[in-house]
Write a protein that holds these residues in place. Structure first.
Motif, PDB file in Angstrom:
ATOM      1  N   SER A 145      38.472  36.725  38.185  1.00 22.06           N
ATOM      2  CA  SER A 145      37.801  35.478  37.787  1.00 22.06           C
ATOM      3  C   SER A 145      38.778  34.443  37.238  1.00 22.06           C
ATOM      4  O   SER A 145      38.533  33.247  37.325  1.00 22.06           O
ATOM      5  N   SER A 203      47.662  41.523  27.645  1.00 19.76           N
ATOM      6  CA  SER A 203      48.014  42.846  27.133  1.00 19.76           C
ATOM      7  C   SER A 203      48.721  43.681  28.192  1.00 19.76           C
ATOM      8  O   SER A 203      48.961  44.863  28.002  1.00 19.76           O
ATOM      9  N   ASN A 241      37.772  34.480  45.890  1.00 25.10           N
ATOM     10  CA  ASN A 241      36.706  34.831  44.961  1.00 25.10           C
ATOM     11  C   ASN A 241      35.400  34.268  45.510  1.00 25.10           C
ATOM     12  O   ASN A 241      35.360  33.121  45.960  1.00 25.10           O
ATOM     13  N   SER A 295      43.861  43.279  37.390  1.00 27.34           N
ATOM     14  CA  SER A 295      43.397  42.751  36.103  1.00 27.34           C
ATOM     15  C   SER A 295      43.047  43.935  35.199  1.00 27.34           C
ATOM     16  O   SER A 295      43.008  45.084  35.632  1.00 27.34           O
TER      17      SER A 295
HETATM   18  C1  FAD Z   1      42.885  40.840  23.549  1.00 28.94           C
HETATM   19  C2  FAD Z   1      42.557  40.849  24.999  1.00 28.94           C
HETATM   20  C3  FAD Z   1      43.558  41.087  25.915  1.00 28.94           C
HETATM   21  C4  FAD Z   1      43.273  41.069  27.282  1.00 28.94           C
HETATM   22  N1  FAD Z   1      44.295  41.292  28.156  1.00 28.94           N
HETATM   23  C5  FAD Z   1      44.062  41.192  29.487  1.00 28.94           C
HETATM   24  C6  FAD Z   1      45.119  41.376  30.427  1.00 28.94           C
HETATM   25  O1  FAD Z   1      46.273  41.665  30.077  1.00 28.94           O
HETATM   26  N2  FAD Z   1      44.829  41.239  31.741  1.00 28.94           N
HETATM   27  C7  FAD Z   1      43.577  40.940  32.194  1.00 28.94           C
HETATM   28  O2  FAD Z   1      43.387  40.821  33.416  1.00 28.94           O
HETATM   29  N3  FAD Z   1      42.560  40.809  31.326  1.00 28.94           N
HETATM   30  C8  FAD Z   1      42.763  40.934  29.984  1.00 28.94           C
HETATM   31  N4  FAD Z   1      41.710  40.818  29.122  1.00 28.94           N
HETATM   32  C9  FAD Z   1      40.343  40.783  29.677  1.00 28.94           C
HETATM   33  C10 FAD Z   1      39.900  39.423  30.150  1.00 28.94           C
HETATM   34  O3  FAD Z   1      39.267  38.760  29.077  1.00 28.94           O
HETATM   35  C11 FAD Z   1      38.854  39.545  31.292  1.00 28.94           C
HETATM   36  O4  FAD Z   1      37.794  40.349  30.859  1.00 28.94           O
HETATM   37  C12 FAD Z   1      39.438  40.138  32.561  1.00 28.94           C
HETATM   38  O5  FAD Z   1      40.630  39.467  32.930  1.00 28.94           O
HETATM   39  C13 FAD Z   1      38.434  40.018  33.696  1.00 28.94           C
HETATM   40  O6  FAD Z   1      38.908  40.708  34.816  1.00 28.94           O
HETATM   41  P1  FAD Z   1      38.371  40.362  36.279  1.00 28.94           P
HETATM   42  O7  FAD Z   1      38.685  38.959  36.598  1.00 28.94           O
HETATM   43  O8  FAD Z   1      38.896  41.414  37.192  1.00 28.94           O
HETATM   44  O9  FAD Z   1      36.815  40.612  36.142  1.00 28.94           O
HETATM   45  P2  FAD Z   1      35.613  39.566  36.113  1.00 28.94           P
HETATM   46  O10 FAD Z   1      35.835  38.527  35.109  1.00 28.94           O
HETATM   47  O11 FAD Z   1      34.383  40.375  36.061  1.00 28.94           O
HETATM   48  O12 FAD Z   1      35.727  38.848  37.537  1.00 28.94           O
HETATM   49  C14 FAD Z   1      35.456  39.454  38.747  1.00 28.94           C
HETATM   50  C15 FAD Z   1      35.460  38.353  39.785  1.00 28.94           C
HETATM   51  O13 FAD Z   1      35.304  38.906  41.071  1.00 28.94           O
HETATM   52  C16 FAD Z   1      34.473  38.060  41.838  1.00 28.94           C
HETATM   53  N5  FAD Z   1      33.922  38.919  42.884  1.00 28.94           N
HETATM   54  C17 FAD Z   1      33.048  39.929  42.743  1.00 28.94           C
HETATM   55  N6  FAD Z   1      32.858  40.534  43.917  1.00 28.94           N
HETATM   56  C18 FAD Z   1      33.627  39.882  44.830  1.00 28.94           C
HETATM   57  C19 FAD Z   1      33.878  40.069  46.213  1.00 28.94           C
HETATM   58  N7  FAD Z   1      33.297  41.042  46.901  1.00 28.94           N
HETATM   59  N8  FAD Z   1      34.711  39.214  46.835  1.00 28.94           N
HETATM   60  C20 FAD Z   1      35.313  38.200  46.144  1.00 28.94           C
HETATM   61  N9  FAD Z   1      35.129  38.010  44.827  1.00 28.94           N
HETATM   62  C21 FAD Z   1      34.319  38.852  44.161  1.00 28.94           C
HETATM   63  C22 FAD Z   1      33.477  37.494  40.873  1.00 28.94           C
HETATM   64  O14 FAD Z   1      32.982  36.248  41.330  1.00 28.94           O
HETATM   65  C23 FAD Z   1      34.309  37.348  39.600  1.00 28.94           C
HETATM   66  O15 FAD Z   1      34.859  36.056  39.497  1.00 28.94           O
HETATM   67  C24 FAD Z   1      41.957  40.836  27.750  1.00 28.94           C
HETATM   68  C25 FAD Z   1      40.954  40.615  26.824  1.00 28.94           C
HETATM   69  C26 FAD Z   1      41.235  40.611  25.467  1.00 28.94           C
HETATM   70  C27 FAD Z   1      40.133  40.361  24.512  1.00 28.94           C
END
Ligand code: FAD
Lengths: 253, 318
Positions: free
Chosen positions: B264, B249, B283, B231
């Motif tokens: 997430s 993106s 998750n 991500s």
């Molecule tokens: C214009 C724009 C473009 C974007 N483009 C992208 C894109 O191309 N790709 C993208 O991915 N995002 C993009 N985003 C960002 C997106 O909004 C999120 O912020 C992002 O996807 C969150 O990444 P994540 O799920 O890794 O992190 P988080 O949302 O922080 O999620 C982390 C997850 O991990 C879980 N977790 C934590 N520890 C553990 C563990 N030990 N075992 C199991 N589960 C655990 C939590 O419960 C949580 O659900 C963009 C945002 C904007 C504004």
């Protein structure tokens, strides 16, 4: 050159979101700085390392924003400003944007940085709103911001990895997607220390009026589908995955 | 409803899917109330792209200023169009352009705005929108006042077929006084590996917690014969190169198997992987939106699961 970082705090998504009567009980929830505003602050602090700029973190007093502002100071912001008035947690973005816009104009801020979005801005993102209200040059979904004379340069991201390098004349407003480096960390001890030695500047402000929208209800969306869940026993889950992959012939023989 | 103004985006010489979605819905809303659909499009190529779009009028902005996307030029043109036509509804996609122009246009023109829209419908006399908020964990039903600007998340509803012949009006492009686009850079293709070509992706998110834990994902990918993707925050933190990023993106992927580990399921991530053939999500948060698109899921710690699964796979291979 004066940089303002417009910040807000949002409900912490790590906690369970409980909806009561079609609304969120905001007063009972814990708040964290919006992650994109944190990225904007980091980018501003990195800009400060390479140019002669003053960085001011600005937040609206909609609840407990002091800790967020002191943390910004502890990270290296030069000033922290709290816009005070009769504001509640439910202050819509349109009114927030008006308050920020008034401040930026009154203080002749050169470059305004703020997060590209926040998880709760259903009536418009702050960057665009402030730009529209102040008539400033602007770009959103940007990173890699540098000051070059009376211009700022940045990279704007399109979809799928395409991007453009652009240059804007100041005064400008930028919606930051990500800082060049992960936001720095400061210890609670350091924030406490700053809290003793520094003060937040309070600026009286009035939101006035703006075109608002009415929210009929907030709810957990009905999922179109849901995963078949395997429970929470690691070995059993690993076993289920292997069986699934066997079934689907996805295992290397 | 009077006029629905739709801001069109073109891609490879045709209207983008996201724009076709706006046109489809915009047409339905207009039809129900005897309104019309107007498209705003930019650049020489747009004229061909919208020739058979289902709109009544298409305003094509042309000139030096619109050879590539420039927020200032586009916004000036749109502001003039809105001023002139006073549309009852302005629709943009929640793309970079929509995020750039939607809010500023609304503020400039003192129009109300609804962002992150995923549904738009009529209820008695009111126009209503559903807005996706809190990273997809909640939705809000919002009344859309007359004249509002609404930004719509791509993929929210089916695209329109092309079945019209709009009257084309030309508009000279405004000049850019403050904003210059210096260079447009195409997406890096491939990178160290091309995640769009992998059959199996082991995709890690912020739940990975520490770059040292990448080793666990590498070992699992190795045991599966797959590739590690991620991500956005993992890329922003510098743990993996941008070529590995899945989502709005980043890259759009359709592997045979997509493991979402510690992700997430934010709308921007889902946009890049929801069409994978088989999705397995792990998750620790049972309410994570990723479980709504995943076929199978488990609420275990990925740092425990990855080594356990790797061991099992390796043991099986003998
Ligand atoms: C214009 C724009 C473009 C974007 N483009 C992208 C894109 O191309 N790709 C993208 O991915 N995002 C993009 N985003 C960002 C997106 O909004 C999120 O912020 C992002 O996807 C969150 O990444 P994540 O799920 O890794 O992190 P988080 O949302 O922080 O999620 C982390 C997850 O991990 C879980 N977790 C934590 N520890 C553990 C563990 N030990 N075992 C199991 N589960 C655990 C939590 O419960 C949580 O659900 C963009 C945002 C904007 C504004």
């Amino acid at each position: 050159m004066k940089i303002a970082v417009l910040m807000k705090d949002v409900p912490d998504l790590v906690e369970e979101l409980e909806v009561e009567d079609g609304a969120l009980p905001l007063d009972d929830m814990s708040f964290v700085p919006s992650e994109w505003d944190d990225q904007a602050l980091e980018e501003a602090l990195l800009m400060k390392e390479e140019a002669d700029v003053e960085v001011t973190a600005v937040a609206i007093d909609t609840g407990d924003v002091d800790n967020m502002l002191f943390t910004a100071l502890a990270k290296g912001a030069d000033r922290a400003v709290k816009l005070v008035g009769d504001f509640s947690r439910t202050l819509p973005n349109r009114l927030r944007a008006r308050l920020f816009a008034q401040y930026c104009q009154a203080q002749a801020i050169d470059v305004v940085l703020t997060g590209v979005q926040a998880i709760d801005d259903l009536d418009g993102q702050i960057a665009g709103l402030v730009a529209g209200l102040t008539g400033r040059a602007h770009a959103s979904v940007v990173r890699d911001v540098h000051i070059e004379g009376s211009q700022v340069t940045c990279v704007q991201e399109y979809s799928g990895g395409k991007m453009a390098e652009m240059q804007l004349a100041v005064p400008a407003v930028l919606g930051i997607q990500a800082a060049r480096k992960p936001p720095r960390y400061v210890t609670i001890a350091k924030v406490r220390q700053i809290q003793k030695s520094a003060t937040l500047e309070e600026v009286e402000a009035e939101a006035g009026t703006a075109p608002l929208v009415t929210v009929r209800r907030i709810y957990k969306p009905e999922a179109a589908g849901h995963a078949e869940m395997w429970g929470d026993d690691v070995d059993a889950v690993a076993e289920s995955i292997v069986r699934l992959l066997e079934d689907k012939k996805l295992l290397r023989s | 409803m009077g006029q629905v103004l739709i801001v069109a985006e073109c891609q490879d010489g045709r209207l983008s899917d996201a724009t076709q979605e706006l046109i489809g819905r915009g047409r339905e809303l207009a039809q129900a109330t005897g309104g019309t659909v107007t498209l705003a499009a930019f650049g020489e190529g747009a004229r061909d792209a919208l020739r058979d779009a289902d709109a009544d009028v298409a305003v094509v902005v042309n000139g030096d200023g619109v050879q590539q996307y420039n927020p200032e030029v586009y916004e000036e043109a749109l502001a003039a169009m809105v001023e002139d036509r006073q549309p009852a509804l302005v629709l943009l996609s929640n793309t970079t352009m929509g995020m750039d122009l939607g809010a500023s246009l609304a503020a400039r023109q003192a129009r109300p705005m609804v962002a992150y829209c995923t549904a738009l419908w009529r209820d008695d006399d009111a126009l209503l929108a559903t807005s996706q908020i809190y990273g997809g964990k909640l939705a809000a039903d919002v009344e859309v006042p007359d004249g509002a600007v609404v930004t719509v998340i791509p993929g929210s509803w089916p695209a329109a077929g092309s079945s019209g012949s709009p009257r084309i009006e030309e508009m000279p492009s405004p000049a850019a006084a403050h904003t210059r686009v210096l260079k447009v850079m195409e997406a890096e293709s491939g990178g160290d590996v091309d995640i769009t070509r992998a059959d199996i992706l082991v995709s890690v998110g912020r739940g990975l917690q520490d770059p040292d834990n990448l080793e666990l994902a590498d070992q699992l990918a190795e045991a599966l014969g797959g590739v590690v993707s991620c991500s956005r925050p993992v890329v922003d933190a510098g743990w993996l190169p941008r070529s590995r990023q899945v989502g709005k993106s980043g890259k759009t992927v359709k592997p045979k198997l997509y493991f979402a580990l510690g992700i997430s399921g934010a709308p921007e991530h889902l946009q890049g992987m929801k069409d994978a053939e088989l999705i397995v999500a792990v998750n620790s948060d049972e309410n994570a939106p990723i479980f709504e698109v995943a076929h199978y899921g488990a609420t275990v710690d990925i740092l425990d699961l990855m080594p356990a699964l790797t061991e099992r796979l390796e043991g099986r291979a003998g």
